[in-house]
Design a protein around this motif. Structure first.
Motif, short mmCIF file in Angstrom:
data_model
loop_
_atom_site.label_atom_id
_atom_site.label_comp_id
_atom_site.label_asym_id
_atom_site.label_seq_id
_atom_site.Cartn_x
_atom_site.Cartn_y
_atom_site.Cartn_z
N GLN A 198 0.85 -1.19 0.00
CA GLN A 198 0.00 0.00 0.00
C GLN A 198 0.88 1.24 0.00
O GLN A 198 1.92 1.28 0.67
CB GLN A 198 -0.90 0.02 1.24
N LEU A 199 0.47 2.23 -0.77
CA LEU A 199 1.18 3.51 -0.81
C LEU A 199 0.16 4.62 -0.96
O LEU A 199 -0.62 4.62 -1.91
CB LEU A 199 2.18 3.54 -1.97
N GLN A 200 0.16 5.55 0.00
CA GLN A 200 -0.80 6.65 -0.01
C GLN A 200 -0.08 7.97 0.25
O GLN A 200 0.82 8.03 1.09
CB GLN A 200 -1.87 6.43 1.08
N LEU A 201 -0.50 9.01 -0.46
CA LEU A 201 0.00 10.36 -0.23
C LEU A 201 -1.17 11.27 0.10
O LEU A 201 -2.20 11.25 -0.58
CB LEU A 201 0.71 10.89 -1.47
N SER A 202 -1.01 12.07 1.15
CA SER A 202 -2.11 12.94 1.58
C SER A 202 -2.23 14.19 0.71
O SER A 202 -3.26 14.85 0.72
CB SER A 202 -1.90 13.36 3.03
N ALA A 203 -1.17 14.54 -0.01
CA ALA A 203 -1.17 15.73 -0.86
C ALA A 203 -0.12 15.55 -1.94
O ALA A 203 0.67 14.60 -1.93
CB ALA A 203 -0.88 16.98 -0.02
N ARG A 204 -0.10 16.47 -2.89
CA ARG A 204 0.88 16.39 -3.97
C ARG A 204 2.30 16.57 -3.44
O ARG A 204 2.55 17.37 -2.54
CB ARG A 204 0.59 17.46 -5.02
N LEU A 205 3.22 15.83 -4.04
CA LEU A 205 4.63 15.91 -3.69
C LEU A 205 5.44 15.88 -4.98
O LEU A 205 5.23 15.01 -5.82
CB LEU A 205 5.02 14.74 -2.79
N HIS A 206 6.34 16.84 -5.13
CA HIS A 206 7.12 16.92 -6.37
C HIS A 206 7.93 15.63 -6.56
O HIS A 206 8.48 15.08 -5.60
CB HIS A 206 8.07 18.11 -6.31
N GLN A 207 7.97 15.15 -7.79
CA GLN A 207 8.61 13.87 -8.06
C GLN A 207 10.09 13.85 -7.68
O GLN A 207 10.64 12.79 -7.38
CB GLN A 207 8.46 13.51 -9.53
N GLU A 208 10.73 15.00 -7.65
CA GLU A 208 12.13 15.03 -7.25
C GLU A 208 12.30 14.78 -5.76
O GLU A 208 13.38 14.36 -5.32
CB GLU A 208 12.76 16.37 -7.64
N ARG A 209 11.26 15.06 -4.97
CA ARG A 209 11.34 14.89 -3.52
C ARG A 209 10.78 13.54 -3.08
O ARG A 209 11.07 13.09 -1.96
CB ARG A 209 10.59 16.02 -2.82
N LEU A 210 10.01 12.90 -3.96
CA LEU A 210 9.38 11.63 -3.59
C LEU A 210 10.39 10.55 -3.20
O LEU A 210 10.16 9.85 -2.19
CB LEU A 210 8.48 11.15 -4.74
N PRO A 211 11.49 10.33 -3.94
CA PRO A 211 12.40 9.24 -3.56
C PRO A 211 12.92 9.35 -2.14
O PRO A 211 13.06 8.33 -1.44
CB PRO A 211 13.53 9.36 -4.59
N ARG A 212 13.21 10.57 -1.67
CA ARG A 212 13.72 10.73 -0.31
C ARG A 212 12.69 10.33 0.73
O ARG A 212 13.01 9.66 1.72
CB ARG A 212 14.16 12.18 -0.08
N VAL A 213 11.45 10.76 0.50
CA VAL A 213 10.39 10.43 1.45
C VAL A 213 10.08 8.94 1.41
O VAL A 213 9.90 8.29 2.45
CB VAL A 213 9.12 11.25 1.14
#
Length: 245
Positions: A198-213
């Motif tokens: 399962q993978l959920q995001l509560s709001a938009r996140l820039h694709q460049e920052r996604l890998p770190r999170v």
């Protein structure tokens, strides 16, 4: 999560943790003798209880039975005293309904349902105290309860949240960190093979920052896996001791 107060100049969070550090975890299995499996977990101040029944014959309409696999039936609820806000309908609000679907999808990816055709597996999760990462704590408690029930799974299911404080990725968010306004990522991982349940995001996140999170959440899930595995091994030792007597 751009609020600078989430991370001090020395690199510590408000509760004293480093960015990648998970909260203290306490857990035990077999808390209810009447259930086929049960578990209780504390992640920081978030407390969750899970109970499992099954596999058993279908309840109600047999027309709902699936000929090739077990039906996974889930409930997810927040105790009325779990937060500072009074909850009038702990079983009936929309958010709880969405979490039920997420919980079912998560464990349908992990349970070997094909071994139990035309049967039903019930998973009940209740949050006793909410202080961040409630769904993830429920997933971790349900994993332990399923293992306590002896239901075969592909792997542990370990779940954690993650977010950002400026450019630093924070793992296993507390309530103040979740409420800071930035996107919160919730990940349920099967750690042995790295499969995402399962993978959920509560709001938009820039694709460049996604890998770190995503990496912060994954590392937290792997740390939780080590903790849950110790709990399971302790439970096996206890059961073996009882059988030996």
């Amino acid at each position: 999560m751009a609020a600078p107060e989430l991370l001090s100049d020395e690199g510590y969070r408000a509760d004293g943790r480093r960015p990648a550090e998970i909260r203290k975890v306490r857990a035990r299995m077999g808390v209810f003798e009447q259930a086929d499996g049960s578990a209780y977990i504390e992640q920081g101040n978030t407390k969750a209880l899970a109970v499992v029944y099954g596999p058993h014959e279908m309840r109600g309409s047999r027309g709902k039975a699936l000929p090739e696999r077990a039906l996974v039936n889930c409930q997810f609820s927040m105790a009325t005293f779990s937060t500072g806000e009074r909850r009038r309908r702990p079983h009936g609000d929309r958010q709880a309904g969405e979490l039920v679907l997420l919980l079912r999808d998560t464990f349908e990816a992990a349970i070997l349902t094909h071994l139990f055709p035309r049967s039903q597996i019930d998973i009940y999760v209740q949050i006793l105290q909410a202080d961040g990462g409630t769904f993830c704590a429920g997933v971790n408690a349900a994993t332990l309860a399923l293992m306590d029930a002896g239901i075969p799974m592909r792997d542990y299911v370990c779940a954690s949240t993650a977010g950002l404080a400026e450019d630093a990725a924070l793992a296993d968010l507390s309530v103040p960190e979740e409420a800071a306004g930035g996107p919160v990522l919730a990940l349920a991982l099967l750690p042995a093979g790295g499969q995402l349940a399962q993978l959920q995001l509560s709001a938009r996140l820039h694709q460049e920052r996604l890998p770190r999170v995503l990496e912060a959440a994954g590392a937290a899930c792997r740390a939780l896996h080590a903790v849950l595995d110790r709990v399971v091994r302790q439970r096996l030792r206890e059961v073996a001791a009882l059988l030996g007597d």
